[in-house]
Design an enzyme around this catalytic site. Structure first.
Site, short mmCIF file in Angstrom:
data_model
loop_
_atom_site.label_atom_id
_atom_site.label_comp_id
_atom_site.label_asym_id
_atom_site.label_seq_id
_atom_site.Cartn_x
_atom_site.Cartn_y
_atom_site.Cartn_z
N ASP A 39 0.85 -1.19 0.00
CA ASP A 39 0.00 0.00 0.00
C ASP A 39 0.89 1.25 0.00
O ASP A 39 1.91 1.30 0.69
CB ASP A 39 -0.91 0.00 1.24
N ILE A 40 0.51 2.26 -0.77
CA ILE A 40 1.30 3.48 -0.89
C ILE A 40 1.29 4.29 0.40
O ILE A 40 2.20 5.11 0.64
CB ILE A 40 0.77 4.32 -2.08
N ASN A 97 -12.84 -3.35 2.35
CA ASN A 97 -13.83 -2.29 2.46
C ASN A 97 -14.78 -2.36 1.27
O ASN A 97 -14.35 -2.55 0.13
CB ASN A 97 -13.13 -0.92 2.47
N GLU A 105 -12.37 3.23 -1.40
CA GLU A 105 -11.97 4.36 -2.24
C GLU A 105 -11.58 3.97 -3.65
O GLU A 105 -11.67 4.80 -4.56
CB GLU A 105 -10.80 5.10 -1.57
N VAL A 106 -11.09 2.76 -3.81
CA VAL A 106 -10.64 2.32 -5.15
C VAL A 106 -11.62 1.26 -5.66
O VAL A 106 -11.82 0.23 -4.99
CB VAL A 106 -9.20 1.77 -5.11
N HIS A 110 -10.08 -5.20 -3.47
CA HIS A 110 -8.77 -5.40 -2.85
C HIS A 110 -8.96 -5.83 -1.41
O HIS A 110 -9.87 -5.36 -0.73
CB HIS A 110 -7.89 -4.14 -2.92
N HIS A 112 -6.94 -5.75 2.09
CA HIS A 112 -5.78 -5.23 2.83
C HIS A 112 -5.27 -6.34 3.73
O HIS A 112 -6.05 -6.97 4.45
CB HIS A 112 -6.19 -4.05 3.72
P1 5GP Z 1 -9.80 1.41 0.29
O1 5GP Z 1 -10.18 2.58 1.15
O2 5GP Z 1 -10.39 1.52 -1.10
O3 5GP Z 1 -10.10 0.10 0.94
O4 5GP Z 1 -8.22 1.45 0.18
C1 5GP Z 1 -7.51 1.90 -0.93
C2 5GP Z 1 -6.04 1.79 -0.60
O5 5GP Z 1 -5.30 1.99 -1.79
C3 5GP Z 1 -5.55 2.85 0.39
O6 5GP Z 1 -5.01 2.20 1.55
C4 5GP Z 1 -4.51 3.64 -0.39
O7 5GP Z 1 -3.40 4.02 0.40
C5 5GP Z 1 -4.12 2.65 -1.49
N1 5GP Z 1 -3.69 3.30 -2.72
C6 5GP Z 1 -4.33 4.30 -3.40
N2 5GP Z 1 -3.67 4.62 -4.51
C7 5GP Z 1 -2.58 3.80 -4.56
C8 5GP Z 1 -1.51 3.66 -5.49
O8 5GP Z 1 -1.42 4.35 -6.50
N3 5GP Z 1 -0.59 2.71 -5.21
C9 5GP Z 1 -0.66 1.91 -4.09
N4 5GP Z 1 0.30 1.02 -3.92
N5 5GP Z 1 -1.66 2.03 -3.20
C10 5GP Z 1 -2.60 2.96 -3.43
#
Ligand code: 5GP
Length: 125
Positions: A39-40, A97, A105-106, A110, A112
């Site tokens: 994760d970034i 999530n 958010e994405v 995915h 985690h």
């Molecule tokens: P969500 O809230 O959708 O469950 O989590 C999305 C995750 O994607 C976040 O923890 C965020 O830090 C990670 N993320 C967003 N953009 C990028 C990216 O460009 N590269 C990587 N490696 N992680 C990302």
């Protein structure tokens, strides 16, 4: 802005671009069914995202539409990543999530994978 888990798949989402190699990632594992990368914005010493290679918006989409091989490959892939990171003995946490209340958010499914330290209570209070 959180994801609508019922929205059509957007092939311009950031994880689709990572899967196509258009955006770099720190890859931890790849096989026929999954890609795993750091994760970034890590929330624990180990914070890896495991994604299926298929185009699925969310856990809802994947669990309803993926075929058995994709589902088995994804579940096995998540377990494999935890093992290669040495997280089975100390323990780890998985989180997926979904949608607005889940703060997704994405819009590409995915999981985690968190580890590397005691992870505290399950949810923030
Ligand atoms: P969500 O809230 O959708 O469950 O989590 C999305 C995750 O994607 C976040 O923890 C965020 O830090 C990670 N993320 C967003 N953009 C990028 C990216 O460009 N590269 C990587 N490696 N992680 C990302």
């Amino acid at each position: 802005m959180s994801v609508d888990p019922k929205a059509p798949y957007d092939n311009q989402n950031i994880f689709a671009k990572i899967l196509r190699g258009e955006i770099p990632c720190n890859k931890m594992h790849e096989d026929d069914h999954v890609l795993a990368f750091e994760d970034i914005n890590p929330q624990a010493p180990n914070h890896v995202l495991v994604i299926p290679k298929g185009a699925y918006v969310s856990w809802d989409d994947f669990s309803a539409k993926a075929d058995d091989a994709e589902i088995a490959g994804f579940i096995r892939g998540v377990g494999h990543v935890a093992r290669i990171l040495g997280l089975v003995e100390p323990g780890y946490r998985l989180l997926a999530n979904v949608g607005h209340h889940g703060h997704q958010e994405v819009p590409h499914l995915h999981v985690h994978l968190f580890g590397g330290q005691p992870l505290g209570p399950m949810l923030a209070r």
